[in-house]
Design a protein around this motif. Sequence first.
Motif, PDB file in Angstrom:
ATOM      1  N   GLU A  36       0.829  -1.212   0.000  1.00 54.99           N
ATOM      2  CA  GLU A  36       0.000   0.000   0.000  1.00 54.99           C
ATOM      3  C   GLU A  36       0.860   1.257   0.000  1.00 54.99           C
ATOM      4  O   GLU A  36       0.539   2.242  -0.663  1.00 54.99           O
ATOM      5  CB  GLU A  36      -0.919   0.012   1.243  1.00 54.99           C
ATOM      6  N   THR A  37       1.950   1.208   0.776  1.00 57.67           N
ATOM      7  CA  THR A  37       2.780   2.423   0.913  1.00 57.67           C
ATOM      8  C   THR A  37       3.877   2.488  -0.144  1.00 57.67           C
ATOM      9  O   THR A  37       4.366   3.560  -0.472  1.00 57.67           O
ATOM     10  CB  THR A  37       3.414   2.486   2.313  1.00 57.67           C
ATOM     11  N   THR A  38       4.263   1.317  -0.680  1.00 57.43           N
ATOM     12  CA  THR A  38       5.305   1.332  -1.715  1.00 57.43           C
ATOM     13  C   THR A  38       4.795   0.639  -2.968  1.00 57.43           C
ATOM     14  O   THR A  38       5.206  -0.490  -3.280  1.00 57.43           O
ATOM     15  CB  THR A  38       6.584   0.605  -1.226  1.00 57.43           C
ATOM     16  N   PRO A  39       3.868   1.279  -3.694  1.00 61.15           N
ATOM     17  CA  PRO A  39       3.336   0.629  -4.894  1.00 61.15           C
ATOM     18  C   PRO A  39       4.422   0.423  -5.948  1.00 61.15           C
ATOM     19  O   PRO A  39       5.432   1.128  -5.951  1.00 61.15           O
ATOM     20  CB  PRO A  39       2.273   1.606  -5.386  1.00 61.15           C
ATOM     21  N   ALA A  74       0.013  -4.420  -4.249  1.00 61.91           N
ATOM     22  CA  ALA A  74       0.296  -5.695  -3.587  1.00 61.91           C
ATOM     23  C   ALA A  74       1.073  -6.576  -4.560  1.00 61.91           C
ATOM     24  O   ALA A  74       0.832  -6.540  -5.772  1.00 61.91           O
ATOM     25  CB  ALA A  74      -0.996  -6.393  -3.179  1.00 61.91           C
ATOM     26  N   ALA A  75       2.014  -7.337  -4.019  1.00 64.00           N
ATOM     27  CA  ALA A  75       2.745  -8.295  -4.854  1.00 64.00           C
ATOM     28  C   ALA A  75       1.811  -9.454  -5.187  1.00 64.00           C
ATOM     29  O   ALA A  75       0.864  -9.726  -4.446  1.00 64.00           O
ATOM     30  CB  ALA A  75       3.973  -8.805  -4.113  1.00 64.00           C
ATOM     31  N   VAL A  76       2.051 -10.111  -6.316  1.00 65.49           N
ATOM     32  CA  VAL A  76       1.217 -11.271  -6.645  1.00 65.49           C
ATOM     33  C   VAL A  76       2.108 -12.500  -6.800  1.00 65.49           C
ATOM     34  O   VAL A  76       3.233 -12.400  -7.309  1.00 65.49           O
ATOM     35  CB  VAL A  76       0.403 -11.047  -7.949  1.00 65.49           C
ATOM     36  N   PRO A  77       1.619 -13.651  -6.333  1.00 65.72           N
ATOM     37  CA  PRO A  77       2.389 -14.885  -6.507  1.00 65.72           C
ATOM     38  C   PRO A  77       2.283 -15.357  -7.960  1.00 65.72           C
ATOM     39  O   PRO A  77       1.323 -15.026  -8.653  1.00 65.72           O
ATOM     40  CB  PRO A  77       1.697 -15.872  -5.568  1.00 65.72           C
ATOM     41  N   PRO A  78       3.276 -16.143  -8.426  1.00 61.14           N
ATOM     42  CA  PRO A  78       3.192 -16.683  -9.782  1.00 61.14           C
ATOM     43  C   PRO A  78       1.906 -17.513  -9.943  1.00 61.14           C
ATOM     44  O   PRO A  78       1.462 -18.158  -8.994  1.00 61.14           O
ATOM     45  CB  PRO A  78       4.432 -17.588  -9.900  1.00 61.14           C
TER      46      PRO A  78
END
Lengths: 642, 642
Positions: A81-84, A126-130
């Motif tokens: 959220e804070t580091t897009p 948000a990061a996304v998993p493979p």
Amino acid sequence: MPAASPFVSDIPAAQAMQAWREACAAAGCPERVPAVQVPVGEAVGRVTAEPVWAHRSSPAFDSAGMDGIAVRAAETVGATETTPVLLSAEAFEVVDTGDPMPPGYDAVVMREHVHRTADGQAELRAAVPPYQHVRSIGEDISATELLLPEGHRLRPVDVAACAAAGATELLVRRRPAVVVIPTGDEIRPVGTEPRPGEILDTNSLMLAAQAREAGCTAAVTPIVPDDPDLITAALREAAVDADLVILVAGSSAGRDDYTARVVAAAGTLAVHGVAVRPGHPVVLGAVAGPAGTPVIGVPGYPVSAALTFDIFAAPLLSALEGAAPRERPSTTARLARKLASVIGSDDWVRVRLGRVGGQVVATPLPRGAGVLTSLVRADGLLVVPAGVEGHHAGAEVRVELLRGLGEIGNTIVAIGSHDLVLDVAASELRATDPLHTLASSNVGSLGGLVALRDGLCHLAGSHLLDPATGEYTLPYVDRILGDDSGIAVVRLVHRDQGLLVAPGNPLGLTGIDDLTRPGLRYVNRQRGAGTRVLLDHELARRGIDPAEVSGYPREEHTHLAVAAAIAAGRADTGMGILAAARAFGLDFVPVAREPYDLVMRTSVLDDELLAPLWELLERPDFQNGVEKLGGYSCAETGRRIR
Amino acid sequence: MPAASPFVSDIPAAQAMQAWREACAAAGCPERVPAVQVPVGEAVGRVTAEPVWAHRSSPAFDSAGMDGIAVRAAETVGATETTPVLLSAEAFEVVDTGDPMPPGYDAVVMREHVHRTADGQAELRAAVPPYQHVRSIGEDISATELLLPEGHRLRPVDVAACAAAGATELLVRRRPAVVVIPTGDEIRPVGTEPRPGEILDTNSLMLAAQAREAGCTAAVTPIVPDDPDLITAALREAAVDADLVILVAGSSAGRDDYTARVVAAAGTLAVHGVAVRPGHPVVLGAVAGPAGTPVIGVPGYPVSAALTFDIFAAPLLSALEGAAPRERPSTTARLARKLASVIGSDDWVRVRLGRVGGQVVATPLPRGAGVLTSLVRADGLLVVPAGVEGHHAGAEVRVELLRGLGEIGNTIVAIGSHDLVLDVAASELRATDPLHTLASSNVGSLGGLVALRDGLCHLAGSHLLDPATGEYTLPYVDRILGDDSGIAVVRLVHRDQGLLVAPGNPLGLTGIDDLTRPGLRYVNRQRGAGTRVLLDHELARRGIDPAEVSGYPREEHTHLAVAAAIAAGRADTGMGILAAARAFGLDFVPVAREPYDLVMRTSVLDDELLAPLWELLERPDFQNGVEKLGGYSCAETGRRIR
């Protein structure tokens, strides 16, 4: 049906089935019908003749599982959220659900989670998993996997899956071909007007429909007279193209013997007589020929014919298709009354079912092999096995279901005296909403109150006169149900009771006083019936001794049975309602007007199950319709009298 | 599918159905399809459009209920074993069952109870009551009685009874006409060869078959491209003659929006989005026109399409026929594993059922809306209502049955590691006897042993290597099932494990040692899988740290999923069996040969349910077939190793 006819044996059903199969095998009958190739779209309802293996994977490619953007998961690492993370327009691709994944991309971010910047970049918080939201190749079907086994009856989802796996045709069993041969000098085709002694060929109609329901093709031959040579010829001819021949005997046992002899002459007689009632004199065998053809001779009584098809023909036909036999669902139920059964035979009892006070209650219907309406009205079948003498009232029994339990739960169960107005109400309720069923069983007024006391019905139909007070219904409610404030009584109708007499009233009867005429043949109702109580009251207030009424001890259980006895000339008169007289074209001498009431628990009165009935009783069109039947008044219809 | 798409609402199913019906009524859609007159013989399966009253009594005359002699009961009074009564030839008449009673006679004596004297007299050794063995006029059906209510779906016994009561034609509802419109640029007709990104139109095939199963006629239009104007035109045209139009969207959500917009443009959009998974983005509405036509837009995912037909279209079609909706039977079952469910939606979970140790056990199948095989393999449907978060393992749940309980009771339940040989065995068992089903669920070897411990399966398929001893299966059995002498282990097969690689083995991999190559993308199996244990063992004995294998943390749950990842180019290699490589056209680098065993309780070993499987394993043709698959050896097949 004979308990132990010298000509017919009593082989247990399972043993008979086994003997039939062995005889068929010995006669060279094919174990399965041939396999045929059909387009997938036409294969529903058919049975697979070989396993179906997937030729192709489905989906056949990796695809987006959501609408959004395709990304490389590795490039989203660290997004919060804070580091897009910002992806340039070259680092993602817009995809819709189902789109193939663009080469090099390995995850999808839902469009709701993507913020597109003015310069065309995509901002991820948000990061996304493979492989997130990626639908994999073969997720549903992998090439070479077993999709369906042999012997599987295909449903819509099955054929869709087969088509998705690359099948355009399927190898299935040909539908078994059934030929029905009606026999009997007195049998006439449906649609003709039968003369006295003649019987319409409703059995062939029913058996052919049963065969079609079992997934077969069915043909009916012309009716064959009672001549063994002609029947043998018809059987041999039918056997050429049929996978099963059904010989329908008339109901005469002489005929049954023909069938057995004819089957023996045309091939092998495996079984004549099984320990099953109704259905006892069934014939099972095989016709000789290049390949042999199974044959079943079903008895002419319609319930016997229908049940022996279910018990013997249906499993054979399933086996010919190589499929598991169809099953009826079952439930446990409490038996509404004592059920006696003869030791030595499986007794197939038709029952009505209803849900009363949270439990399923089963009321046995008439047991006769000729009473087809007992099957029509049945909600279930209860088998009392050969070794059991019967069940007590209230016993928990297993019942095969002929209607769904949900539908049964929506059924108002009325037990007691029967009146045509209940039929009319049942029909109107159903027309208003197919979910509303009113089922009534006739056991007389007193029997109905006892059933209500025992929690076996919602409503008891009663028209019992208390001779002491001249009052109807209420004194009996107190007597049988106790001084129970939880009981409500609603008036259904007033109706005329009178003497039913032959058309033209040939004996010129004018009323109760004429019943003492010497030689008059009266037919009475059973003890506990409201009409019997009324007669006794009318006799008593005239000071007539029942012994003076010739025929007084002779009892029938319904208005219609009384009318039938008079119509058949077996009696001169009996007491009943106008509707019964009309049913049999009789004349009617009015004697009294009486109320017919519905008795119930107050908790049931307010149950939503009953609400449509109370609404119906208030409807002017319903009341007009009832009064038009003749002999009825709706002046107090729907009034709560307690 | 979006959990809360901004465009799609989450209306509870019952409320959505109600809104749809109201919109249809407002649009002037007919409440019922028109009534048509059909011959009784063609009326089976149709719904009565009016009550059926009996025109005629059945039987229409008094008849003999037995073969024997017709007598006057009064003339038999006094007959006993010691004082028989002799009737002269003029005092009786021979009758067969079904014969009309001769005038003047009122009882029948069974032929077995009559002794005929040489001079033609009949000797009776017992008195008979009047009407003994006489079948009365109207015993089955009395003229004017209500035979069937309106809204009754006719069965074979019903039409036979109608015919017996004098009906030659019946007024029934016309079959509702359903038109299915497939839409989508990427959709191709079944029978064509789809290119990458294209999808076969299996949904229309399935939905038309579902409509026919529901008693309707069904037609499918040509596939309409993703163009709102074209879809609107197709919808309007289909609505002219249809009683229900089904618009099938492709699986893209953009398409769902088309459907909603198109329905709104063509009439009324009542509902877009329901609280049902799968099936959430369903569209319900009505097309405007002289009379209005209901329309349902079903999602493109096949499970969603099938379920939304069941939940919304089927009840509407029953209502159009004026009949009670069809019901599936249900049963209670114990849940084999924990089942999570999202609050807010009815969750339709497909389950496999089996009877293990006397109780029905339900194993949830894959939940994806795209996994049609989850419906194909399902024995039942379990609804987790919107307000429930899920169920614990072992919880008692209610399951709607898709297969009969008898058939389910004949099913061998295998849970654990999956192997193609189990599929082959399942298929062979079924071919031998359609009553034998072997159902296997894949949860890995370790998961299978846990399921066996918990009484949820008959067989656990296992190929677990104990690195400490080099022994397979047995050490794990001791560890998980305890030192239990009640456990038996039977060897199913030996099989080759190896590295699956792209066709032609482009990276030239030769074995485990190559897995540390920089940049190599490995795809692993989940913890508890025998293949994972084998890999770990092979790495350990070479002293390779798993962290050196790039892709080691990436887990798939089946051999086929590993193969699919490699086929799709998402990975370079992974460990698996030869059959998985063949399924996706991959190459195979052998690494080890391992046993695959079946673990069970000894009580199950001797159960007759399993006997056909043990016989099968011994059959040479079966063993030959397995070895021909490649990568298998049957040298120890069927050997009990514990």
